[in-house]
Design a protein around this motif. Structure first.
Motif, short mmCIF file in Angstrom:
data_model
loop_
_atom_site.label_atom_id
_atom_site.label_comp_id
_atom_site.label_asym_id
_atom_site.label_seq_id
_atom_site.Cartn_x
_atom_site.Cartn_y
_atom_site.Cartn_z
N ASP A 64 0.97 -1.11 -0.08
CA ASP A 64 0.21 -0.10 -0.11
C ASP A 64 0.88 1.40 -0.12
N TYR A 65 2.09 1.09 0.52
CA TYR A 65 2.92 2.39 0.64
C TYR A 65 4.45 2.15 0.11
N PRO A 66 4.34 1.86 -1.30
CA PRO A 66 5.83 1.54 -1.80
C PRO A 66 6.81 2.55 -1.73
N LEU A 67 6.60 3.86 -1.72
CA LEU A 67 7.67 4.65 -1.79
C LEU A 67 8.43 4.73 -0.20
N MET A 68 7.70 4.04 0.84
CA MET A 68 8.42 4.03 2.09
C MET A 68 9.69 2.98 1.92
N ASN A 69 9.61 2.15 0.90
CA ASN A 69 10.68 1.33 0.78
C ASN A 69 11.01 0.39 2.06
N LEU A 70 9.94 0.05 2.81
CA LEU A 70 9.90 -0.79 3.87
C LEU A 70 10.51 -2.02 3.50
N HIS A 71 11.00 -3.03 4.46
CA HIS A 71 11.40 -4.29 4.49
C HIS A 71 10.54 -5.39 4.77
N ALA A 72 9.37 -4.83 5.68
CA ALA A 72 8.36 -5.72 6.13
C ALA A 72 7.25 -4.83 6.30
N ASP A 73 5.95 -5.69 6.33
CA ASP A 73 5.01 -4.91 6.82
C ASP A 73 5.14 -4.49 8.46
N SER A 74 4.58 -3.11 8.69
CA SER A 74 5.13 -2.47 10.15
C SER A 74 3.84 -1.67 10.40
N PHE A 75 4.06 -1.24 11.56
CA PHE A 75 3.00 -0.41 12.27
C PHE A 75 3.80 1.06 12.74
N VAL A 76 2.72 2.25 12.52
CA VAL A 76 3.23 3.31 13.18
C VAL A 76 2.93 3.50 14.52
N ARG A 77 3.79 3.53 15.54
CA ARG A 77 3.40 3.58 17.04
C ARG A 77 2.97 4.89 17.46
N THR A 78 1.72 5.03 17.12
CA THR A 78 1.44 6.52 17.73
C THR A 78 1.42 6.95 19.13
N HIS A 79 1.47 6.02 19.82
CA HIS A 79 1.58 6.12 21.30
C HIS A 79 2.98 5.89 22.24
N LYS A 80 3.92 6.12 21.19
CA LYS A 80 5.46 5.96 21.43
C LYS A 80 5.92 7.19 21.15
N GLN A 81 5.63 8.52 21.25
CA GLN A 81 6.33 9.64 20.80
C GLN A 81 7.81 9.68 21.57
N THR A 82 8.64 10.30 20.68
CA THR A 82 9.91 10.46 21.18
C THR A 82 10.50 11.72 20.68
N ILE A 83 11.48 12.29 21.39
CA ILE A 83 12.38 13.43 20.90
C ILE A 83 13.56 12.84 20.08
N THR A 84 13.71 13.36 18.73
CA THR A 84 15.06 12.90 18.13
C THR A 84 15.73 14.30 17.73
N ASN A 85 16.96 14.21 17.93
CA ASN A 85 17.63 15.44 17.54
C ASN A 85 17.86 15.25 16.09
N ARG A 86 17.95 16.46 15.43
CA ARG A 86 18.05 16.65 13.80
C ARG A 86 19.62 16.07 13.55
N ALA A 87 20.73 15.96 14.22
CA ALA A 87 21.78 15.17 13.92
C ALA A 87 21.54 13.73 13.83
N SER A 88 20.68 13.26 14.68
CA SER A 88 20.33 11.67 14.59
C SER A 88 19.68 11.36 13.34
N ILE A 89 18.97 12.14 12.61
CA ILE A 89 18.06 11.73 11.32
C ILE A 89 19.27 11.86 10.26
N THR A 90 19.40 10.66 9.74
CA THR A 90 20.38 10.31 8.69
C THR A 90 20.10 10.41 7.23
N ARG A 91 18.71 10.12 7.10
CA ARG A 91 18.06 10.32 5.87
C ARG A 91 16.77 10.17 5.74
#
Length: 124
Positions: A64-91
């Motif tokens: 359903d979402y081929p542009l995401m290039n996932l390796h397996a069917d997955s889940f967005v975990r909407t109840h597990k929010q976290t803070i991610t530093n800009r420098a940690s985002i690699t791609r």
């Protein structure tokens, strides 16, 4: 950056090698915390199906979402929010907000439901 499905690095302790290391993990950026940090949601396969939250986990099927290039069917975990530093985002992979608008709106709706439930539970 808001709305982007990205890959980020996260620290963990490798018990087998007895040292700190890093893992690359898929995340969805849903907000900006400050100038250097984003609010993100993890995207996970959830290997143990008993850990799936039927209320807040949103299924992502590869077909359903081929542009995401996932390796397996997955889940967005909407109840597990976290803070991610800009420098940690690699791609950045794909802008969900633009490419999959219905999915984006479903995710935001579940995040809002979780936040309301969190606040209301605290009032009891």
């Amino acid at each position: 950056m808001i709305g982007w499905y990205c890959i980020a690095t996260f620290p963990y302790y490798d018990r087998q090698n007895h040292r700190n290391d890093f893992k690359r993990r898929p995340v969805l950026v849903i907000g900006k915390a400050d100038d250097t940090d984003f609010i993100t949601l993890p995207i996970s396969r959830v290997s143990h199906r008993e850990n799936i939250d039927i209320e807040y986990d949103i299924s992502i099927q590869i077909a359903d979402y081929p542009l995401m290039n996932l390796h397996a069917d997955s889940f967005v975990r909407t109840h597990k929010q976290t803070i991610t530093n800009r420098a940690s985002i690699t791609r950045c992979v794909v802008n969900i907000k633009e490419e999959y608008q219905d999915l984006w709106l479903d995710i935001l709706s579940k995040v809002e439901d979780f936040q309301k439930n969190l606040i209301n539970t605290g009032l009891e």
